[in-house]
Structures are given as structure tokens and as C-alpha cells.
Enzyme design. Structure first.
Site, PDB file in Angstrom:
ATOM      1  N   PHE A  73      32.101  37.026  53.357  1.00 64.12           N
ATOM      2  CA  PHE A  73      32.562  36.294  51.919  1.00 64.12           C
ATOM      3  C   PHE A  73      33.706  35.777  52.690  1.00 64.12           C
ATOM      4  O   PHE A  73      34.624  35.937  53.442  1.00 64.12           O
ATOM      5  CB  PHE A  73      32.988  37.162  51.017  1.00 64.12           C
ATOM      6  CG  PHE A  73      31.918  37.398  49.861  1.00 64.12           C
ATOM      7  CD1 PHE A  73      30.475  37.276  50.005  1.00 64.12           C
ATOM      8  CD2 PHE A  73      32.305  37.839  48.781  1.00 64.12           C
ATOM      9  CE1 PHE A  73      29.574  37.447  49.453  1.00 64.12           C
ATOM     10  CE2 PHE A  73      31.147  37.852  47.666  1.00 64.12           C
ATOM     11  CZ  PHE A  73      29.791  37.712  48.126  1.00 64.12           C
ATOM     12  N   ARG A  83      38.360  30.325  46.055  1.00 63.24           N
ATOM     13  CA  ARG A  83      38.244  30.405  44.642  1.00 63.24           C
ATOM     14  C   ARG A  83      39.428  29.626  43.966  1.00 63.24           C
ATOM     15  O   ARG A  83      39.077  28.661  43.042  1.00 63.24           O
ATOM     16  CB  ARG A  83      38.258  31.759  43.906  1.00 63.24           C
ATOM     17  CG  ARG A  83      36.901  32.088  43.963  1.00 63.24           C
ATOM     18  CD  ARG A  83      36.733  33.475  43.150  1.00 63.24           C
ATOM     19  NE  ARG A  83      35.371  33.944  43.249  1.00 63.24           N
ATOM     20  CZ  ARG A  83      35.137  35.065  42.867  1.00 63.24           C
ATOM     21  NH1 ARG A  83      35.755  36.037  42.408  1.00 63.24           N
ATOM     22  NH2 ARG A  83      33.643  35.447  42.944  1.00 63.24           N
ATOM     23  N   HIS A 111      37.654  34.212  35.039  1.00 65.18           N
ATOM     24  CA  HIS A 111      36.576  35.375  35.521  1.00 65.18           C
ATOM     25  C   HIS A 111      37.113  36.563  35.723  1.00 65.18           C
ATOM     26  O   HIS A 111      36.271  37.568  35.554  1.00 65.18           O
ATOM     27  CB  HIS A 111      36.025  34.684  36.728  1.00 65.18           C
ATOM     28  CG  HIS A 111      35.273  35.474  37.497  1.00 65.18           C
ATOM     29  ND1 HIS A 111      34.155  35.932  36.825  1.00 65.18           N
ATOM     30  CD2 HIS A 111      35.115  35.907  38.973  1.00 65.18           C
ATOM     31  CE1 HIS A 111      33.461  36.579  37.762  1.00 65.18           C
ATOM     32  NE2 HIS A 111      33.984  36.897  39.001  1.00 65.18           N
ATOM     33  N   LEU A 113      28.672  32.630  34.649  1.00 63.16           N
ATOM     34  CA  LEU A 113      28.802  31.683  36.134  1.00 63.16           C
ATOM     35  C   LEU A 113      27.432  31.272  36.760  1.00 63.16           C
ATOM     36  O   LEU A 113      26.457  31.913  36.243  1.00 63.16           O
ATOM     37  CB  LEU A 113      29.115  33.258  36.703  1.00 63.16           C
ATOM     38  CG  LEU A 113      30.403  33.835  36.557  1.00 63.16           C
ATOM     39  CD1 LEU A 113      30.979  34.737  37.852  1.00 63.16           C
ATOM     40  CD2 LEU A 113      31.691  32.771  36.714  1.00 63.16           C
ATOM     41  N   GLU A 116      28.655  32.090  43.358  1.00 66.57           N
ATOM     42  CA  GLU A 116      29.280  31.099  44.479  1.00 66.57           C
ATOM     43  C   GLU A 116      28.331  31.140  45.803  1.00 66.57           C
ATOM     44  O   GLU A 116      28.432  30.236  46.484  1.00 66.57           O
ATOM     45  CB  GLU A 116      30.648  31.636  45.016  1.00 66.57           C
ATOM     46  CG  GLU A 116      31.678  31.253  43.842  1.00 66.57           C
ATOM     47  CD  GLU A 116      32.878  31.950  44.033  1.00 66.57           C
ATOM     48  OE1 GLU A 116      33.948  31.273  44.530  1.00 66.57           O
ATOM     49  OE2 GLU A 116      33.141  33.184  44.367  1.00 66.57           O
ATOM     50  N   ARG A 133      42.125  37.332  44.259  1.00 58.59           N
ATOM     51  CA  ARG A 133      41.182  38.389  44.451  1.00 58.59           C
ATOM     52  C   ARG A 133      40.259  38.157  45.704  1.00 58.59           C
ATOM     53  O   ARG A 133      39.789  37.141  45.599  1.00 58.59           O
ATOM     54  CB  ARG A 133      40.357  39.067  43.195  1.00 58.59           C
ATOM     55  CG  ARG A 133      39.467  40.052  43.558  1.00 58.59           C
ATOM     56  CD  ARG A 133      38.640  40.618  42.148  1.00 58.59           C
ATOM     57  NE  ARG A 133      37.997  39.597  41.525  1.00 58.59           N
ATOM     58  CZ  ARG A 133      36.415  39.582  42.084  1.00 58.59           C
ATOM     59  NH1 ARG A 133      36.036  40.251  42.846  1.00 58.59           N
ATOM     60  NH2 ARG A 133      35.835  38.725  41.152  1.00 58.59           N
ATOM     61  N   GLN A 148      42.160  34.987  37.519  1.00 55.21           N
ATOM     62  CA  GLN A 148      41.313  34.236  38.575  1.00 55.21           C
ATOM     63  C   GLN A 148      40.133  33.587  37.627  1.00 55.21           C
ATOM     64  O   GLN A 148      39.571  33.969  37.235  1.00 55.21           O
ATOM     65  CB  GLN A 148      40.518  35.158  39.461  1.00 55.21           C
ATOM     66  CG  GLN A 148      39.817  34.484  40.615  1.00 55.21           C
ATOM     67  CD  GLN A 148      39.391  35.283  41.766  1.00 55.21           C
ATOM     68  OE1 GLN A 148      38.377  36.138  41.484  1.00 55.21           O
ATOM     69  NE2 GLN A 148      39.865  35.234  42.889  1.00 55.21           N
ATOM     70  N   HIS A 156      37.242  31.133  37.928  1.00 55.68           N
ATOM     71  CA  HIS A 156      36.011  30.993  38.898  1.00 55.68           C
ATOM     72  C   HIS A 156      35.528  29.536  38.863  1.00 55.68           C
ATOM     73  O   HIS A 156      35.815  28.869  37.728  1.00 55.68           O
ATOM     74  CB  HIS A 156      34.847  31.857  38.352  1.00 55.68           C
ATOM     75  CG  HIS A 156      33.504  31.892  39.487  1.00 55.68           C
ATOM     76  ND1 HIS A 156      32.930  30.801  39.776  1.00 55.68           N
ATOM     77  CD2 HIS A 156      33.108  32.987  40.141  1.00 55.68           C
ATOM     78  CE1 HIS A 156      31.965  31.301  40.521  1.00 55.68           C
ATOM     79  NE2 HIS A 156      32.040  32.426  40.643  1.00 55.68           N
TER      80      HIS A 156
END
Length: 582
Positions: free
Chosen positions: A125, A289, A354, A255, A258, A389, A239, A241
Site C-alpha cells: 500500500f 490520500r 472517510h 467509496l 483505491e 492514516r 481523512q 478519501h
């Protein structure tokens, strides 16, 4: 239906867990395994907790793909991506114990993706130095929820998923239970408990576009904890998104994983320009992000967005087989919500609230809140994520601290020799509910909630300013006054209207904490963008703490230990070869 005449239900347990998502279930499992009586309650169906929406994966330095990985590197990546606002002790606890969390899931037959030789597969990630994200397709959270539900059933953990908790009950600075009502028949419920674990999520539902469903993450945890005497940390650090849907209205913010960008999706504005070239020409769509969300927001703000206020995410150039194999959930979601075929048509998206990176202040050793007998875990808590995050950390956090806090709470309740209950605390909770059900005004909780979400989107969204935040606070004060005139109207379908009234109260408190902390953080750091203070301020490398008594105050952070501080401060490789985004 008149709740005032409905007999009150009285329950008793050693430990009450509020929230039936991954964090609440993991804590309940730990307590049950230790022979401690536990009751888990929630306000929405336990099989469909917010945890089930988490798609990408769960982090642990297992070294199955990259043997050189270590818990120290995981901690360093977490600290660096938090913009050094994480509590180092919480970061160390999560990173050190992550492998144990995965082992527990394995033991309970979690269906992880695996390599041909049986090793758990791990992938990149964004912002991870090594491959350390384990997964189960793009349904990782759902499989974790199913796994924990099975284990809880094996242990006969009682779960009631129709109880809305409205107040924690406190006497002499110590929790002795909670008060609430059954959302189906309106029965008031009083629960006596020696300890309470708060696992009721965050506050992202207070924005117009959000990945949370209508009845979750409305700020319940903030309100319950704050009214009990606890403090809120980092409320302003939310956060956003980059890719939430704009339609349909009742699912705005849903969502688009990603993984869509990770597999080669591209972002374009209404002019057809691939706009990430302007913001991160090296990483493009695989940037972090906070950067991608800010880029999309800026394109719209500068007039290059769509008529509906979004940008486009396009995967239609990818082979159909790739989409069906790697992005099955994205494909199905767009068919279900918009009848849109992503193999041929681009997706209109916008940044969406998010994840609450802030939450209830907790101590690193046990996630105690400073109120005796009250603990907070999962998205309800704070301290791990700071200003950004690290993708995949939320799921491992709930496993590590679900177990860790459950262990400490078991010791706590065993050590209790005297419990004080205060009828006055019960009376306040009971009176508040009766007031909401009395004919005191004509204001609608749903209407005020909609106005609050518009307020937060306009004044405390992706980009903030002093003037905008002050205007938001003025509007919030007006909404708080109107909320005094809200009347709940139960009907034959149940007590949803009373639940909406309490959702509003939680949202109003969470909004005040957010706006007041955002006003004080006069810098740009991670997900917190201040147009009037575009640079980070070294003097603000710490946390803003909010309480109902003291308002906002600043609290410095201890230095990270040598074991991972140097790794966190080292120059990192920003290349995106082979990496998914967060």
C-alpha cells in the site's frame, strides 16, 4: 406508542461493550476467552458493521514477501505518515503486536489470500516501505467481521444489535453502566456494568459526502465520552478519501476503492486533462490520500470540475478480465447504485469524509480514557494515525487493542471490590430521553442534521480558513439553539426518529470539537489544509485536546524511541513501482 409509560429494562454485566464492529467484537472475544461476563450492544445490524466496508487489507510485518521487513519499519512508516502527530507508544504497541493479530485471525479460519506455497500473500500500500498488507480480495473487512462473528458465536458472546446507548452512567468519576433504548420497540434500557468499552466509531457522517452509512459514525463516541468526563484528541484530523461517488443522493460518498487507481485507473477533470501531473508528477494517481483528495478538490474549486462538482476516475481502458478479477466490488457497486458499467464508462467522484483519525483520548498501555472503568478502541479512539492514516492500519489497530484492552479490562473488573451507582445519573439520562419525546417544538432532527452536514462541508472540508471556521462556529451555535426544539415522533415502524435525534446531538458535539480544534491548528499538516497557513508549524507538532469543560488546549508529544525514530526520519523512496495506494 409512549415511551414514558414503557417499563424500563434492567440488564447487568461485568463488562459492557458499545459497538459490534471489529473492535467491539475483538474485545468481547478476549473477555469471553478470559471467563469474564460481557455484553456487546449496537444500534445497527451486527453483520453489517462499518468494519465490513474496509476493502484494501490489514497490516503486519510478517515478512512473508519481504523478509527484511520488521515491526520497527512498520512503526516508522506509521509515524512518518502521521506527520509525526502519532503517540509513539501507541504506534509501537500496534506494530509490535500486529503479527499476533494476524495469527489470531488465522486460528479462527480467516480466508486470507495466499501464495501457491501457502504463505499469506502481502502487497504494497502507499507509504509502506515493504509489502506488509494482507488481504482477502477487496472484501478484507467483511471477512474479518465474519471471522470475528463466528468466534464470538462459538464463545456464546451475547450481542444485542438493537440498543442505542444515549448516556454513560458515572458516579464519583467512575463508570457504572449505560442508558439507552431499543430502537425497535422503544423500551428504555438501563445497563449496569463494572467497566465499559466504547467502540462506536468516529464522526465522518457529519459531512455531506461520506463513506459512512446514514446511521453510523454520527459522533456517538465523542458525545458519550465527553459527557462522561473524557477528552477528545485530534478532532480536526479527518481523512478525506479521494474517490467518493456523487450519486445517488442517498449514497453520496460511497467509496470507489483505491485499488481502482492501484490497478491503473486515471483521474481526469472536466476538460479531459490528467490533472495529477500538476500535483505529483512522479507518483500521479498513486500519490497519498491527502494529496489526491486535495488535488481533486482544487480542480473543482478552480473551475475544472464537472457540473456536479466532481472529477472523473476512469478504468475503462483496462482489460475487462482485470476489472472483474481485481475490482469485483467496485464493478458491482456501480452497477447497483448507478447502472454504470465501469468497463466502458468513467466514474464521477469527489473527495469524501472517510476516517476519523482523531477520537477519544486514550492511554497507550490500555486505552483507558482517564475516566475510571471507561475505555475506547477502534475508530472511537485516537493516537495511532495523527494527520494521515497509513492504509491498512485501521484494521490491525482494532485487533491489537481489542485484545490488549480486553486483557486489561479483565484484570480491572477482577480487582473491583466496591461499585457505587448514582440514581441522579440515571435520572439525567432518563429525563433527557423523555424531553426529546415530549412536544416541545417543531424542529426536525433530520432537517438539522442535513444543515449541519452542509455547514461542515462548506466550512471544514478538505480546505479550511480562519474566516470559514469562524463562520461555521456561528452557524453551529444557531443550530445548537434550534436543536433545543427537536421533538422525536415514534411511529408504528419503530423509534428511528428518536435515534435521529440522538444522532444529531452527537453530531453537534463532534462538529464543535472539530471546528474549534481546526481553528487552533493554524498550519497545513497532512489531511488538515489551511489555505491561510499553507506550511507546517514545528511548534504545533502535538495534539489539540478538546473537552466540554476546558474547550481546546495543546498537548506536546513525547519523542519516539530510538528503535524506530531514525527510520521514520530517514529519507524515503517515493517511487510507486508495484505499489498500490493507501
Amino acid at each position: 406508542m409512549n415511551l414514558n409509560t414503557t417499563p424500563e429494562r434492567l440488564l447487568s454485566t461485568s463488562v459492557l461493550v458499545i459497538g459490534t464492529g471489529g473492535a467491539g467484537l475483538r474485545a468481547s472475544i478476549e473477555l469471553a476467552q478470559r471467563g469474564v461476563q460481557v455484553l456487546a450492544v449496537g444500534k445497527r445490524r451486527k453483520h453489517d458493521a462499518h468494519t465490513s466496508l474496509a476493502a484494501g487489507g490489514i497490516n503486519a510485518a510478517l515478512g512473508t514477501m519481504d523478509p527484511q521487513d520488521s515491526w520497527q519499519q512498520h512503526a516508522a512508516d506509521t509515524l512518518r505518515e502521521s506527520y509525526f502527530l502519532s503517540d509513539p507508544a501507541i504506534v509501537e504497541t500496534v506494530a509490535r503486536n500486529a503479527a499476533r493479530g494476524i495469527e489470531d485471525l488465522e486460528k479462527w479460519e480467516m480466508p486470507f489470500a495466499r501464495e501457491e506455497d501457502g504463505r499469506i500473500s502481502q502487497r504494497f500500500f502507499g507509504a509502506h516501505k515493504y509489502r506488509r498488507t494482507a488481504y482477502a480480495g477487496d472484501y478484507t473487512g467483511l471477512e474479518i467481521q465474519r471471522t470475528l462473528m463466528r468466534r464470538a458465536a462459538e464463545l456464546n458472546v451475547p450481542i444485542i444489535d438493537t440498543v442505542y446507548i444515549t448516556r454513560l452512567l458515572v458516579a464519583d468519576g467512575t463508570v457504572f453502566g449505560a442508558y439507552g433504548f431499543d430502537v425497535v420497540d422503544g423500551t428504555p434500557v438501563q445497563i449496569h456494568a463494572d467497566a465499559v468499552i466504547l467502540a462506536a466509531g468516529g464522526h465522518t457522517r457529519i459531512w455531506r459526502h461520506t463513506s459512512s452509512r446514514r446511521d453510523e459514525n454520527t459522533g456517538d463516541s465523542f458525545r458519550l465520552a465527553a459527557l462522561a468526563g473524557a477528552r477528545i484528541r485530534d478532532a480536526e484530523l479527518v481523512q478525506f478519501h479521494p474517490s467518493g461517488l456523487l450519486e445517488p443522493d442517498d449514497a453520496a460518498g460511497t467509496l470507489v476503492s483505491e485499488a481502482a487507481r492501484g490497478e491503473g485507473g486515471i483521474l481526469t477533470n472536466a476538460l479531459g486533462e490528467r490533472f495529477m501531473e500538476r500535483y505529483d508528477p512522479e507518483r500521479m494517481e498513486l500519490s497519498t490520500r491527502d494529496r489526491v483528495a486535495l488535488a481533486g478538490f482544487t480542480e473543482v474549486a478552480e473551475g475544472r470540475g464537472t457540473e456536479k462538482g466532481g472529477v472523473y476516475l476512469d478504468v475503462s481502458h483496462l482489460p475487462r478480465e482485470t476489472i472483474m478479477e481485481k475490482l469485483p466490488r467496485v464493478y458491482r457497486t456501480l452497477i447497483d447504485l448507478q447502472m454504470l458499467d465501469i468497463t466502458t464508462t468513467k466514474i464521477e467522484i469527489a473527495p469524501t469524509a472517510h476516517y476519523s483519525m482523531g477520537g477519544v483520548w486514550v492511554a497507550p498501555e490500555d486505552h483507558g480514557t482517564g475516566v475510571n472503568g471507561l475505555y475506547a478502541i477502534g475508530e472511537a479512539s485516537s493516537g495511532l494515525h495523527g494527520a494521515n492514516r497509513l492504509g491498512g492500519n485501521s484494521l490491525i489497530e482494532l485487533l491489537v487493542y481489542g485484545r490488549n484492552t480486553g486483557e486489561h479490562v479483565a484484570d480491572y473488573v477482577h480487582s473491583r471490590t466496591h461499585v457505587v451507582r448514582d440514581p441522579a445519573a440515571v435520572g439525567i439520562a432518563r429525563g433527557e430521553m423523555q424531553t426529546l419525546l415530549s412536544e416541545r417544538g417543531t424542529e426536525s432532527a433530520r432537517r438539522l442534521q442535513r444543515e449541519l452536514r452542509n455547514l461542515m462541508t462548506e466550512h471544514a472540508g478538505v480546505v479550511r480558513t480562519e474566516q470559514g471556521l469562524e463562520q461555521g462556529l456561528e452557524k453551529l451555535t444557531a443550530l445548537e439553539e434550534r436543536a433545543q426544539l427537536v421533538t422525536a415522533h415514534p411511529d408504528i415502524a419503530g423509534f428511528d426518529d428518536l435515534a435521529h435525534a440522538y444522532d444529531l446531538l452527537g453530531s453537534l458535539l463532534a462538529a464543535r470539537a472539530t471546528l474549534e480544534c481546526a481553528l487552533e491548528r493554524r498550519e497545513t499538516r497532512g489531511a488538515h489544509n489551511r489555505a491561510d497557513f499553507p506550511a507546517a508549524d514545528p511548534a504545533l507538532q502535538g495534539n489539540f485536546i478538546w473537552s466540554t469543560d476546558e474547550g481546546v488546549r495543546f498537548e506536546g508529544l513525547p519523542p519516539a524511541p530510538d528503535s524506530f525514530r531514525a527510520l521514520a526520519e530517514a529519507t524515503t523512496d517515493d517511487s510507486v513501482a508495484g505499489k498500490l495506494v493507501e
